[in-house]
Design a protein around this motif. Structure first.
Motif, short mmCIF file in Angstrom:
data_model
loop_
_atom_site.label_atom_id
_atom_site.label_comp_id
_atom_site.label_asym_id
_atom_site.label_seq_id
_atom_site.Cartn_x
_atom_site.Cartn_y
_atom_site.Cartn_z
N ALA A 34 -11.55 0.79 -19.80
CA ALA A 34 -11.86 1.09 -18.41
C ALA A 34 -11.00 2.26 -17.96
CB ALA A 34 -11.62 -0.12 -17.52
N HIS A 35 -11.59 3.07 -17.07
CA HIS A 35 -10.86 4.16 -16.43
C HIS A 35 -10.62 3.72 -14.99
CE1 HIS A 35 -10.70 8.73 -15.32
NE2 HIS A 35 -9.52 8.13 -15.25
N LEU A 36 -9.36 3.35 -14.68
CA LEU A 36 -9.03 2.77 -13.39
C LEU A 36 -8.11 3.70 -12.61
CD1 LEU A 36 -8.26 -0.90 -14.54
CD2 LEU A 36 -10.45 0.05 -13.78
N GLY A 37 -8.02 3.44 -11.32
CA GLY A 37 -7.15 4.24 -10.47
C GLY A 37 -6.59 3.42 -9.33
N LEU A 38 -5.51 3.93 -8.71
CA LEU A 38 -4.89 3.27 -7.58
C LEU A 38 -4.26 4.34 -6.69
CD1 LEU A 38 -3.99 0.55 -6.27
CD2 LEU A 38 -1.91 0.73 -7.66
N ASP A 39 -4.50 4.26 -5.37
CA ASP A 39 -3.92 5.19 -4.40
C ASP A 39 -2.75 4.53 -3.70
OD1 ASP A 39 -7.19 6.45 -3.49
OD2 ASP A 39 -5.74 7.21 -4.97
N LEU A 40 -1.64 5.28 -3.57
CA LEU A 40 -0.48 4.81 -2.83
C LEU A 40 -0.06 5.86 -1.80
CD1 LEU A 40 1.80 3.34 -5.68
CD2 LEU A 40 0.49 2.05 -3.99
N ASP A 41 0.49 5.37 -0.69
CA ASP A 41 1.07 6.26 0.31
C ASP A 41 2.56 6.37 0.05
OD1 ASP A 41 -1.02 5.22 3.06
OD2 ASP A 41 -1.09 7.04 1.84
N VAL A 42 3.07 7.61 -0.06
CA VAL A 42 4.51 7.84 -0.13
C VAL A 42 4.97 8.16 1.29
CG1 VAL A 42 6.35 9.26 -1.09
CG2 VAL A 42 4.35 8.69 -2.50
N GLN A 43 5.78 7.27 1.85
CA GLN A 43 6.23 7.44 3.23
C GLN A 43 7.63 6.86 3.39
OE1 GLN A 43 3.05 5.19 5.16
NE2 GLN A 43 4.43 3.44 5.42
N PRO A 44 8.45 7.50 4.24
CA PRO A 44 9.81 6.99 4.44
C PRO A 44 9.78 5.57 5.00
CG PRO A 44 9.58 9.20 5.32
CD PRO A 44 8.19 8.73 4.99
N ASN A 45 10.76 4.77 4.56
CA ASN A 45 10.92 3.41 5.06
C ASN A 45 9.65 2.57 4.93
OD1 ASN A 45 13.61 4.08 5.89
ND2 ASN A 45 12.73 5.04 7.74
N ALA A 46 8.95 2.70 3.81
CA ALA A 46 7.74 1.90 3.57
C ALA A 46 8.11 0.42 3.51
CB ALA A 46 7.08 2.34 2.28
N PRO A 47 7.30 -0.44 4.11
CA PRO A 47 7.61 -1.88 4.08
C PRO A 47 7.52 -2.44 2.67
CG PRO A 47 5.42 -1.50 4.98
CD PRO A 47 6.05 -0.14 4.83
N ALA A 48 8.33 -3.47 2.41
CA ALA A 48 8.32 -4.11 1.09
C ALA A 48 7.02 -4.88 0.90
CB ALA A 48 9.52 -5.04 0.94
N GLY A 49 6.59 -4.99 -0.30
CA GLY A 49 5.36 -5.72 -0.59
C GLY A 49 5.57 -7.23 -0.57
N GLN A 50 4.47 -7.96 -0.39
CA GLN A 50 4.49 -9.41 -0.40
C GLN A 50 3.86 -9.91 -1.70
OE1 GLN A 50 5.83 -11.32 2.05
NE2 GLN A 50 6.50 -9.41 3.01
N ALA A 51 4.58 -10.82 -2.39
CA ALA A 51 4.08 -11.36 -3.65
C ALA A 51 2.95 -12.33 -3.38
CB ALA A 51 5.21 -12.07 -4.41
N ALA A 52 1.72 -11.84 -3.52
CA ALA A 52 0.55 -12.65 -3.23
C ALA A 52 -0.53 -12.36 -4.27
CB ALA A 52 0.04 -12.37 -1.82
N PRO A 59 0.81 -1.22 0.00
CA PRO A 59 0.00 0.00 0.00
C PRO A 59 0.84 1.28 0.00
CG PRO A 59 0.05 -0.93 2.20
CD PRO A 59 0.79 -1.90 1.32
N ALA A 60 2.16 1.14 0.24
CA ALA A 60 3.00 2.33 0.38
C ALA A 60 4.32 2.14 -0.35
CB ALA A 60 3.26 2.64 1.86
N VAL A 61 4.98 3.26 -0.65
CA VAL A 61 6.26 3.23 -1.33
C VAL A 61 7.13 4.34 -0.76
CG1 VAL A 61 5.39 4.68 -3.20
CG2 VAL A 61 7.43 3.28 -3.58
#
Length: 723
Positions: free
Chosen positions: A162-180, A54-56
């Motif tokens: 389709a008109h799609l969208g995605l929200d991301l949080d930009v935050q320091p030291n964001a946790p790595a994502g899990q491949a799921a 959810p964050a980067v």
């Protein structure tokens, strides 16, 4: 957009264009979705942008992707869509400092559609990509806006947006994502790059491209998917061969590929979970096919265009083969009975005669459709079967032999089955007459299965490797060809004037017609015994000879009863009795064959012997410098027996096989054998008779026609065995 990438194949172009236009005409081009997060429902799929996290972090990256959840039987396309279609596309609108990498594609599957082959995905398709955030992007919410387009296909194709969208949080030291989830699975299925230790090479010939990939591991087989279009014939079978430390794949060049490409870029897929992206130079040259190569296909319905047969060509071959099938020894007695019935019905009204012809044709078509249904059912269950497969069943043979014996008794005059078309005047009689025409069509189909007419082998072999629609079309053409001679006579009653007038002679001829049917029953009894016999089957052969003696004695008795008190009938009967007794009495008790080495020794009757087929025997003989002749045969195949007695056992052919030291192998398909079934499929056939000659050492095999002549065999031996 360039939907079709085979411009010089007019029939495929027309097919694909009509296919796409049928869907586009119904499509709604309005985009779904308002650009916000979450899934949106479109025609035949649900689309969504998802992220592994959810964050980067500023200066970091995150994996996101487009996920398309498809309805059953619908598919979307890979980077190279194949013969038709186009892959999904994304157009981004992103905040300052945020960039999107190219969309990535997991390894696809082959998606056959009639004569075409597409590359793509079914059920769920996910397309990963990397979102990068610059170091100076301030922490907080960022919105990714995407305009997505795709083409979703089944029996029709429908463009979607389709008109799609995605929200991301930009935050320091964001946790790595899990491949799921679907995105994580797709990331794991992206073709891996070649390691430094791996080697990829391509040799391009006049008709084929031969790819060799050395991975350091012994592989079994693989499939190749070109990233660039118009390189290979997408629908042609791919021949895969496991070699030491890798795999070799032979693919057909696209007809429009007039010059070899400098490099070949694509994906080699070993399984649903392992594939590699390959890229290497193409070297001009020819590589002879190996006997160990087998057809590679990830789907049981993938087309196999043996001998360059197309679906239109297969339909034509099947139709002509069905016409010729009427002249084969299996079917001709039944057609003769219909001709006899036509003479009897010459006084009937024209409309009724035409109805009988149509009902007879319907009986044949329904029977062929039942056979196709069973074959497709076996294929769906993972089994393989071919033309005449039912004669590998003792139960079917016992029922068929009993039915024919009962029918022959009726023809011989013991009783009347009421299949004549002469009974007119009442509704019940009419129904019985039409039932007779229908079930005579069924009988014609049943007795046709032991025979393979010229042109049928390639058509049936092609049809059984195609999608169900093409398979049904080819077998329908075969049935129409089988029904055509009698159908034409009923549709054009004026042609029946060439037939003799009804008379007393017809009863005698009808009784005589029982003889070939009784002979067929004896042959079926012999086949039934072969299914339970040992390796030699000699005891069954002797029993068949005794039964033949009984049949000749029965004919002698019929002659004496039909023309009593005449010297001529007594003489004929006496000759028949002597011939009948001579058949079993001429056999010695120790006449069984001795086991000898194929291609080099002779049996007690002086004929060369045939060793049992195995791929190891083929490879060993070719390695020793001997050509190999493989006879794919079965006890229940009448065409096989005729070819064997008239051609393969002839003095000229036997001498040439002996002089040229040809290794002889017999692939006996009387009982079902998976190895033989696969060997037939590898040469584009699905039934017997099939005759294959491999030249010594290396080189492509020659597949001979179903009906042999001495000249055909001698020319093939000369070509492949040399001087």
């Amino acid at each position: 957009m360039d939907m079709i990438r085979t411009p010089n194949r007019l029939s495929l172009r027309l097919f694909a264009v009509l296919f796409l236009l049928a869907g586009i005409a119904r499509a709604q081009f309005a985009a779904v979705g308002d650009g916000g997060p979450g899934p949106v429902k479109a025609q035949h799929l649900t689309a969504e942008l998802v992220s592994l996290a959810p964050a980067v972090s500023p200066g970091g990256t995150v994996q996101v992707g487009l996920v398309l959840a498809l309805e059953e039987h619908w598919h979307v396309y890979w980077l190279n869509a194949g013969d038709s279609g186009e892959p999904p596309k994304i157009v981004w609108t992103l905040p300052a400092g945020v960039t999107a990498g190219p969309m990535q594609f997991a390894a696809p599957s082959r998606l056959p559609l009639g004569p075409l082959m597409d590359f793509g995905y079914e059920e769920t398709a996910a397309f990963p990509l990397t979102i990068s955030v610059a170091p100076d992007v301030k922490p907080g919410k960022v919105h990714l806006d995407a305009k997505v387009s795709w083409l979703v296909c089944a029996q029709v194709c429908i463009p979607g947006k389709a008109h799609l969208g995605l929200d991301l949080d930009v935050q320091p030291n964001a946790p790595a994502g899990q491949a799921a989830g679907a995105l994580g699975t797709a990331i794991s299925l992206i073709p891996k790059p070649m390691t430094p230790a791996m080697k990829f090479s391509v040799v391009g010939g006049k008709t084929d491209l031969v790819l060799t990939l050395l991975t350091g591991h012994d592989e079994t087989d693989a499939e190749f998917y070109p990233i660039d279009p118009d390189i290979i014939a997408n629908a042609a079978p791919q021949m895969g061969e496991g070699i030491k430390d890798g795999v070799r794949i032979r693919v057909k060049r696209a007809p429009e590929l007039t010059a070899l490409p400098a490099t070949l870029h694509g994906v080699v897929k070993f399984s649903d979970t392992l594939s590699y992206e390959v890229n290497g130079p193409v070297t001009a040259g020819e590589v002879a096919p190996s006997a160990g190569m087998s057809i590679s296909s990830s789907k049981p319905g993938a087309p196999a265009g043996a001998d360059g047969v197309t679906w239109i060509g297969a339909i034509g071959l099947a139709f002509v083969g069905g016409i010729i099938l009427n002249l084969m020894p299996c079917v001709f007695p039944v057609l003769f009975l219909k001709g006899l019935a036509l003479v009897q019905s010459s006084g009937e009204e024209r409309g009724r005669m035409r109805s009988h012809g149509l009902v007879y044709t319907l009986g044949i078509l329904v029977s062929f459709w039942v056979i196709v249904g069973v074959l497709l059912g076996l294929r769906a269950g993972g089994s393989q079967a071919g033309w005449g497969f039912q004669l590998q069943s003792p139960v079917f043979i016992a029922v068929l032999a009993s039915g024919l014996f009962f029918f022959a008794l009726s023809l011989a005059g013991q009783f009347d089955m009421g299949l004549s078309m002469t009974s007119v005047g009442g509704e019940l009689a009419k129904k019985e007459g039409f039932a007779g025409s229908f079930f005579t069509g069924v009988l014609a189909t049943i007795v046709a299965t032991p025979c393979t007419a010229p042109l049928m082998g390639a058509a049936i072999g092609f049809a059984l490797a195609q999608p169900p629609g093409v398979t049904f079309a080819v077998f329908t053409a075969l049935g129409l060809g089988l029904a055509l001679p009698y159908l034409l006579l009923t549709l054009q009653p004026a042609w029946t004037r060439i037939l003799p007038r009804p008379g007393a002679w017809m009863e005698t001829l009808k009784q005589a017609t029982a003889v070939p049917l009784f002979g067929t029953v004896i042959w079926l009894a012999w086949v039934y015994g072969q299914l339970f016999a040992g390796e030699s089957g000699e005891s069954v052969n002797h029993l068949a000879m005794l039964l033949t003696c009984f049949l000749l004695l029965a004919i002698a008795g019929w002659v004496m009863g039909r023309w009593p008190g005449k010297w001529s009938s007594a003489i004929v009967a006496g000759v028949l009795i002597l011939v009948g007794l001579a058949i079993p009495l001429s056999q010695r008790a120790d006449a069984g064959p001795s086991a000898t080495k194929a291609g080099s020794s002779a049996s007690k009757d002086g004929l060369l012997t045939w060793a049992p087929y195995s791929q190891a025997a083929v490879d060993a003989a070719r390695k020793d410098g001997h050509p190999v002749f493989i006879d794919f045969t079965a006890a229940w195949c009448l065409s096989c027996q005729v070819n064997e007695r008239l051609v393969l056992k002839s003095d000229e052919v036997q001498k040439d096989l002996r002089d040229r030291k040809v290794t002889l192998l017999k692939a006996d398909w009387t009982k079902y054998d998976e190895t033989i079934t696969q060997a037939l499929a590898a040469v584009g056939r699905s039934g017997v008779p099939t005759y294959v000659i491999y030249p010594a050492g290396s080189g492509a095999p020659d597949v001979l026609p179903e009906v042999l002549t001495k000249a055909i065999v001698l020319d093939a031996i000369k070509k492949d065995a040399g001087k």
